[in-house]
Structures are given as structure tokens and as C-alpha cells.
Motif scaffolding. Sequence first.
Motif, short mmCIF file in Angstrom:
data_model
loop_
_atom_site.label_atom_id
_atom_site.label_comp_id
_atom_site.label_asym_id
_atom_site.label_seq_id
_atom_site.Cartn_x
_atom_site.Cartn_y
_atom_site.Cartn_z
N LYS A 80 8.04 -81.03 -18.13
CA LYS A 80 7.13 -81.17 -16.99
C LYS A 80 5.67 -81.21 -17.45
O LYS A 80 4.86 -82.00 -16.95
N ILE A 81 5.33 -80.35 -18.41
CA ILE A 81 3.96 -80.30 -18.93
C ILE A 81 3.59 -81.62 -19.61
O ILE A 81 2.49 -82.15 -19.41
N CYS A 82 4.50 -82.14 -20.41
CA CYS A 82 4.23 -83.40 -21.12
C CYS A 82 4.07 -84.57 -20.15
O CYS A 82 3.22 -85.45 -20.34
N GLU A 83 4.88 -84.59 -19.11
CA GLU A 83 4.77 -85.65 -18.11
C GLU A 83 3.42 -85.58 -17.40
O GLU A 83 2.79 -86.61 -17.11
N ALA A 84 2.97 -84.36 -17.12
CA ALA A 84 1.66 -84.19 -16.47
C ALA A 84 0.53 -84.63 -17.39
O ALA A 84 -0.43 -85.28 -16.96
N ALA A 85 0.65 -84.29 -18.68
CA ALA A 85 -0.40 -84.67 -19.65
C ALA A 85 -0.48 -86.17 -19.82
O ALA A 85 -1.56 -86.74 -19.99
N GLU A 86 0.67 -86.84 -19.76
CA GLU A 86 0.69 -88.29 -19.92
C GLU A 86 -0.04 -89.01 -18.79
O GLU A 86 -0.52 -90.13 -18.95
N LYS A 130 7.79 -81.93 -28.81
CA LYS A 130 8.40 -81.07 -27.80
C LYS A 130 9.13 -79.90 -28.47
O LYS A 130 9.23 -78.81 -27.90
N LYS A 131 9.62 -80.13 -29.66
CA LYS A 131 10.29 -79.06 -30.40
C LYS A 131 9.32 -77.93 -30.69
O LYS A 131 9.66 -76.74 -30.56
N ASN A 132 8.09 -78.28 -31.10
CA ASN A 132 7.08 -77.26 -31.36
C ASN A 132 6.68 -76.52 -30.09
O ASN A 132 6.47 -75.31 -30.10
N LEU A 133 6.58 -77.27 -28.99
CA LEU A 133 6.15 -76.67 -27.73
C LEU A 133 7.20 -75.71 -27.19
O LEU A 133 6.85 -74.67 -26.62
N THR A 134 8.47 -76.04 -27.34
CA THR A 134 9.52 -75.13 -26.87
C THR A 134 9.60 -73.87 -27.73
O THR A 134 10.20 -72.88 -27.32
N GLY A 135 8.95 -73.92 -28.89
CA GLY A 135 8.89 -72.75 -29.75
C GLY A 135 7.88 -71.73 -29.28
O GLY A 135 7.84 -70.59 -29.76
N LYS A 157 6.57 -68.97 -26.94
CA LYS A 157 7.27 -67.97 -26.13
C LYS A 157 6.98 -68.18 -24.65
O LYS A 157 5.82 -68.26 -24.23
N GLY A 158 8.06 -68.28 -23.86
CA GLY A 158 7.92 -68.42 -22.41
C GLY A 158 7.97 -69.84 -21.90
O GLY A 158 7.93 -70.06 -20.68
N LEU A 159 8.06 -70.82 -22.80
CA LEU A 159 8.12 -72.22 -22.38
C LEU A 159 9.52 -72.77 -22.64
O LEU A 159 9.92 -72.93 -23.79
N SER A 160 10.24 -73.05 -21.59
CA SER A 160 11.59 -73.62 -21.71
C SER A 160 11.49 -75.13 -21.89
O SER A 160 10.42 -75.72 -21.75
N GLU A 161 12.60 -75.75 -22.18
CA GLU A 161 12.62 -77.20 -22.35
C GLU A 161 12.22 -77.90 -21.06
O GLU A 161 11.52 -78.91 -21.09
N ALA A 162 12.65 -77.38 -19.92
CA ALA A 162 12.30 -77.97 -18.63
C ALA A 162 10.80 -77.89 -18.38
O ALA A 162 10.17 -78.85 -17.91
N LYS A 163 10.21 -76.72 -18.71
CA LYS A 163 8.77 -76.57 -18.52
C LYS A 163 7.99 -77.50 -19.44
O LYS A 163 7.00 -78.13 -19.02
N VAL A 164 8.44 -77.61 -20.68
CA VAL A 164 7.76 -78.48 -21.64
C VAL A 164 7.83 -79.94 -21.18
O VAL A 164 6.84 -80.68 -21.27
#
Length: 343
Positions: free
Chosen positions: A79-85, A63-68, A70-77
Motif C-alpha cells: 500500500k505504501i509503495c502504491e501511494a508513493a508511485e 519491498k524485501k527491505n521495507l518488510t524488514g 519492524k511493524g510493516l507487513s507485506e500488505a502495508k508495504v
Amino acid sequence: MIATLKAEEQSQLQLVEREDIDDEEDLFEAIDKLIAQGINAGDIKKLQDAGIYTCNGLMMHTKKNLTGIKGLSEAKVEKICEAAEKIVNYGYITGSDALTRRKSVIRITTGSQALDELLGGGIETMSITEAFGEFRSGKTQLAHTLCVCTQLPTNMKGGNGKVAYIDTEGTFRPDRIVPIAERFGLDPGAVLDNIIYARAYTYEHQHNLLLGLAAKMSEEPFRLLIVDSVIALFRVDFTGRGELADRQQKLAQMLSRLTKIAEEFNVAVYMTNQVIADPGGGVFISDPKKPAGGHVLAHAATIRLMFRKGKGEQRVCKVYDAPNLPEAEAISFILTFSVITIL
């Protein structure tokens, strides 16, 4: 094995399409499927711009890499990870399920019966095969042969797929592909068209080339990625013991990327490695050389092969380390890869 392919088989080989491997689509889930889980298309585009094209690949990032990105906040990341799971199961599975997954592994012939027997059938997809040895020991020659063998149909022990070749030393020779293709009865032009090639000049360039492969591999059926050689640019761009720790960290990151590509797209990774003198080898060791890259590279490679020169044009390949292969040697005639014997 070396029988000439029929015209229709050649035509099928020249036009390798994604539908040829529809039965393998469950190997990875396209990142576009996140839209059905409520993820914004703009956020998916940001993931793709960062080299993430599958849900499987997404789950391989922290998640640390994903928040890096541009344009992806911690909240978005989050949500994205939960959807991928919900799409990809990355939890525990049974040993039986693991065995079933292993059935999707393809063994690609090396063009040498001796080497194939040594490797249990050929080099494996979903794995990293490392070949190390001094110059002119046959590592790059095997890479050229694999460029052709990978494109053979599966009933000829091939991978029926395309090849990506990253060259860090300027040793790729397309004219060498021609006689190898003719040996297997393939159209040299079609074989060359199914190889994508890039020359890397810095370790950063090498890493960026790997990031760009995700887009191509998610759309086309690749079965082999060659990096020749994996360590050369790191030895040039980092000098002295003061930069050794940084070099090994960057090398580990690149090797991690290779591992993810192999598993995400069911691709065989073949990388060559150089050797260094081993001052601690002692006077009782006739050839005190060891592979470069240290423990970082040793742990990343699934199968390690040691190449050395034999008598005349003979080249000897030894299984140096492998999780499922016994220690053994094979002698091959590198110029034609015709079998001489097995030790």
C-alpha cells in the motif's frame, strides 16, 4: 574568484536556510505527503526511524527491505509503495526531460582553476567523485578545500550549502579549514558551523552514519558529503580471502547508499580511496599501484581521479575514468591550490 564577500553575502552564507532553495523542492518529495494518500502516520514514523524521509528514497528500496522494518507487513508495504508511485514518477522519461533534470546539477569549484577545467567546472552533485592515490598525494587536502568551496554562493562557483564529513582515518583538521576560509574571504567560524563531522570506527558505524544523514538532508540544504576514506574500515574489519566476498557485498551496499544520497538530495559525494600494490602490473609499469575496492567500487564511482606526487610540492591529478570527461592531467600546488599548469 577570491574576492572578499560583502557583509550581507557573509550573513546569507552563515544562515543557510531551506527557503533559499525553494525552487529545488521538486527534487524530492517529503515522506509526510503519504498521509494525503491514506498512509497511517504511525507507519510513516516507522519509515523515518529506518532512515527513509522522502518518497524518492522510499522508491529506492526493495519491498524485501521495507518488510524488514519492524511493524510493516507485506500488505502495508504494498500500500505504501502504491501511494508513493502516485507522488513520484519512477518510470520512463524522454531524453529531453532527462536533459532538463541535468540542469539541476551543480558544479562545485575545487579552488583550483586547473582542476576545475579538468573536471568541466568542478565536482558534480548527483554524482560520486572518487579520488585515489598513495598517502600525501593531496586527497584529504582537496576534501578540506571542498568543505569551504561548497559554502560559496553559486555565483562564485560554490554550492551555497552545508557539508557532511565522515572521517574513517582521523585525518580531518578543523584548524586547516580556517586559512582556506580566509583565502575565500569567509568567516571561519560560520564555515565550521556549516560542517557536520563524524568519526567512524567500524564499517557498521560508517554505514549507520550514512543512514542518519537522510533526516538532516531532508531538513537542511546540504551540497557535499565527504567520506575519507571509503575503504579503510573494510580493509581492517574483513581479513583474508575467506571474508573477501562478504566484504565486497557489504561495501556494495554502502556504495549503493552513497549513490542514493547523491541522487535523492542533489548532493555531491567526494570519497577518497587507498591504493594497493598490483603484482600483475609487470616490470614495464613504473608505478604498479591500483585503487582498492576492486570492481565493486570501480562501478559505483561516477568519476575516478588518480592523485600522485609530482616534483617537490606538486601534485598531479588525472581523470582515470569518467562518462563525459576526456582523459587528461592537471598539476596543482596542493598547499595553496594555486594553479601551475595544465597538461
